[in-house]
Design an enzyme around this catalytic site. Structure first.
Site, mmCIF file in Angstrom:
data_model
loop_
_atom_site.group_PDB
_atom_site.id
_atom_site.type_symbol
_atom_site.label_atom_id
_atom_site.label_comp_id
_atom_site.label_asym_id
_atom_site.label_seq_id
_atom_site.Cartn_x
_atom_site.Cartn_y
_atom_site.Cartn_z
ATOM 1 N N GLY A 12 0.841 -1.202 0.000
ATOM 2 C CA GLY A 12 0.000 0.000 0.000
ATOM 3 C C GLY A 12 0.876 1.253 0.000
ATOM 4 N N GLY A 115 6.380 -2.840 3.352
ATOM 5 C CA GLY A 115 5.956 -3.251 4.693
ATOM 6 C C GLY A 115 6.401 -4.685 4.970
ATOM 7 C CG ASP A 116 4.111 -7.310 7.486
ATOM 8 O OD1 ASP A 116 3.550 -6.620 6.613
ATOM 9 O OD2 ASP A 116 3.508 -8.124 8.189
ATOM 10 C CB THR A 138 3.524 0.243 6.976
ATOM 11 O OG1 THR A 138 2.130 0.217 7.332
ATOM 12 C CG2 THR A 138 4.329 -0.108 8.211
ATOM 13 C CB ILE A 139 0.202 4.726 7.476
ATOM 14 C CG1 ILE A 139 -0.873 3.673 7.198
ATOM 15 C CG2 ILE A 139 0.489 5.570 6.256
ATOM 16 C CD1 ILE A 139 -2.263 4.273 6.970
ATOM 17 C CG ASP A 140 -0.697 -0.251 9.015
ATOM 18 O OD1 ASP A 140 -1.481 0.706 8.895
ATOM 19 O OD2 ASP A 140 -0.732 -1.252 8.289
ATOM 20 C CG MET A 182 -6.590 2.715 7.469
ATOM 21 S SD MET A 182 -5.660 3.053 5.955
ATOM 22 C CE MET A 182 -6.887 2.631 4.728
ATOM 23 N NE ARG A 184 -1.193 -4.824 7.960
ATOM 24 C CZ ARG A 184 -0.298 -5.693 7.566
ATOM 25 N NH1 ARG A 184 -0.648 -6.643 6.755
ATOM 26 N NH2 ARG A 184 0.942 -5.611 7.964
ATOM 27 C CD GLN A 292 -6.444 6.691 8.851
ATOM 28 O OE1 GLN A 292 -6.070 6.264 9.918
ATOM 29 N NE2 GLN A 292 -7.415 6.088 8.181
HETATM 30 O O1 F6P Z 1 -1.005 -1.287 5.708
HETATM 31 C C1 F6P Z 1 -1.462 -0.025 5.383
HETATM 32 C C2 F6P Z 1 -2.947 0.000 5.244
HETATM 33 O O2 F6P Z 1 -3.337 1.291 4.898
HETATM 34 C C3 F6P Z 1 -3.714 -0.526 6.459
HETATM 35 O O3 F6P Z 1 -3.762 0.413 7.497
HETATM 36 C C4 F6P Z 1 -5.034 -0.903 5.830
HETATM 37 O O4 F6P Z 1 -5.711 -1.887 6.559
HETATM 38 C C5 F6P Z 1 -4.601 -1.448 4.516
HETATM 39 O O5 F6P Z 1 -3.357 -0.868 4.210
HETATM 40 C C6 F6P Z 1 -5.549 -1.185 3.373
HETATM 41 O O6 F6P Z 1 -5.017 -1.825 2.258
HETATM 42 P P1 F6P Z 1 -5.539 -1.715 0.780
HETATM 43 O O7 F6P Z 1 -4.725 -0.671 0.087
HETATM 44 O O8 F6P Z 1 -5.248 -3.064 0.210
HETATM 45 O O9 F6P Z 1 -6.995 -1.400 0.817
#
Ligand code: F6P
Length: 376
Positions: A12, A115-116, A138-140, A182, A184, A292
């Site tokens: 993402g 990310g991971d 990652t924003i997470d 968000m 996760r 976000q």
């Molecule tokens: O990992 C970053 C993130 O924005 C999470 O906070 C969120 O759950 C997920 O990606 C959303 O992913 P996607 O872009 O697949 O909808």
């Protein structure tokens, strides 16, 4: 001879990606390194689509959201979907041939900004004999072995502004306002923005919540003459006696062990409905969603991203491969990628080694000390 390096942004998107690319390219020029940007993450790596990146290409991008290289979170080079001669869908590991092609084309290293899951793929490429350097994105903020990931502080700033804006409308209408953010399976964005925005309650995945506790907080505020409340709900929050809220399971991705198929969503709406039922008071839920992740990057993340990008290229210049850039105890350094992703030894599978909020941390203690209810 000048080194030749590829860079890609996977998973993402996240504020700060462009600043990482810029930092890496600028430092490459000081070290006589040629940089090529692979487009759309691991998809472009497979399809061999890349562009030359020099200072001109990265000029003016530090403040821009998104990624000039585009991103993709639906490609696992270790299990690429293909149709076989019988017309069946099969998953083929293309990583060996990709690694060979990259080496044949003279790439000395690939910098993976991800990310991971994406960093796990980078580690797996390393096991295939390709030189890699990882940059945690990652924003997470859930990547282990680093104090912070870039993009997180921007997301917290957006969520905090959301809480500020909900405050005024909550007060005007005497409502209970829920903000789903968000993150996760980790509560970093929720907890940090709840403290910064002065929320009354925050529900994070690390603490399964009891709605009765949330109700007690609402009652306590009513007794103080405040008939409104702000509740921040992490998308991964779940009730003690319940399950996580899932918006969708993407079937295509579910068939691929290297991809994350679960889309979270609905935790805020669930809390809102339950609180309205229990309190008899009007409740409204807002999902902050991709706001976000999009848009301009905050100064902290621009600095961190520039540090990460420039340092990643420094590792390449110094021939220190197989490392992930980290900010550990406030110091820019690197750690073995194997240590970050190595717990999951199976090649081509997704990593799940995430950094959760420590319940004994000062952040959690601070939230409790200022009277924020954590639903327990
Ligand atoms: O990992 C970053 C993130 O924005 C999470 O906070 C969120 O759950 C997920 O990606 C959303 O992913 P996607 O872009 O697949 O909808």
């Amino acid at each position: 001879m000048a080194k030749k390096v590829g860079i890609l942004t996977a998973g993402g998107d996240c504020p700060g990606l462009n600043a990482v690319i810029r930092g890496a390219v600028k430092n490459a020029e000081h070290n006589d390194i040629e940089v090529y940007g692979f487009l759309e993450g691991y998809k472009g790596l497979y399809e061999n689509r890349f562009v030359r990146l020099d200072s001109k290409a990265v000029s003016g991008i530090i403040s821009q959201g998104g990624t000039i290289l585009k991103s993709n979170n639906g490609t696992n080079n270790f299990a690429m979907p293909e149709i076989n001669e019988k017309g069946e869908k099969v998953y083929v590991d293309r990583s060996e041939e990709i690694a060979k092609r990259l080496r044949d084309e003279g790439f000395d290293c690939i910098i993976v900004v991800g990310g991971d899951g994406s960093l796990k793929s980078a580690r797996d490429y390393m096991l295939r004999g390709l030189n890699v350097v990882g940059v945690p994105k990652t924003i997470d903020n859930d990547v282990p072995y680093t104090d912070v990931t870039f993009g997180f502080n921007t997301a917290v700033a957006v969520a905090t502004e959301g809480i500020d804006r909900l405050h005024t409308t909550a007060e005007s209408h005497g409502r209970i306002m829920i903000l789903e953010v968000m993150g996760r399976y980790a509560g970093w964005i929720a907890l940090s923005s709840a403290i910064a925005g002065g929320a009354d309650t925050v529900l994070i995945p690390e603490i399964p919540y009891d709605l009765n506790k949330v109700m007690e907080k609402i009652e306590e505020r009513r007794r103080e003459g405040k008939n409104y409340s702000i509740i921040v709900v992490a998308e991964g929050a779940k009730p003690k006696e319940g399950t996580i809220s899932i918006r969708e399971v993407e079937q295509d991705k579910a068939n691929n062990s290297g991809l994350d198929s679960v889309k979270l969503g609905g935790a805020g709406a669930f809390v809102s409905k339950e609180i309205e039922r229990l309190s008899g008071q009007e409740a409204r839920s807002t999902t902050l969603g991709y706001l976000q992740r999009g848009g301009t990057t905050c100064p902290y993340d621009r600095i961190l991203s520039t540090e990460y990008g420039a340092f990643a290229m420094q590792l390449v210049a110094d021939g220190k491969y197989g490392r992930m850039v980290t900010m550990l105890n406030g110091k820019l350094q690197s750690i073995s990628l194997d240590e970050v992703a190595g717990h999951d030894t199976k090649i081509g599978t997704k990593s799940s080694n995430i950094k959760l909020v420590d319940l004994d941390s000062d952040l959690v203690k601070t939230a409790r000390r200022v009277g924020i209810c954590l639903g327990d």
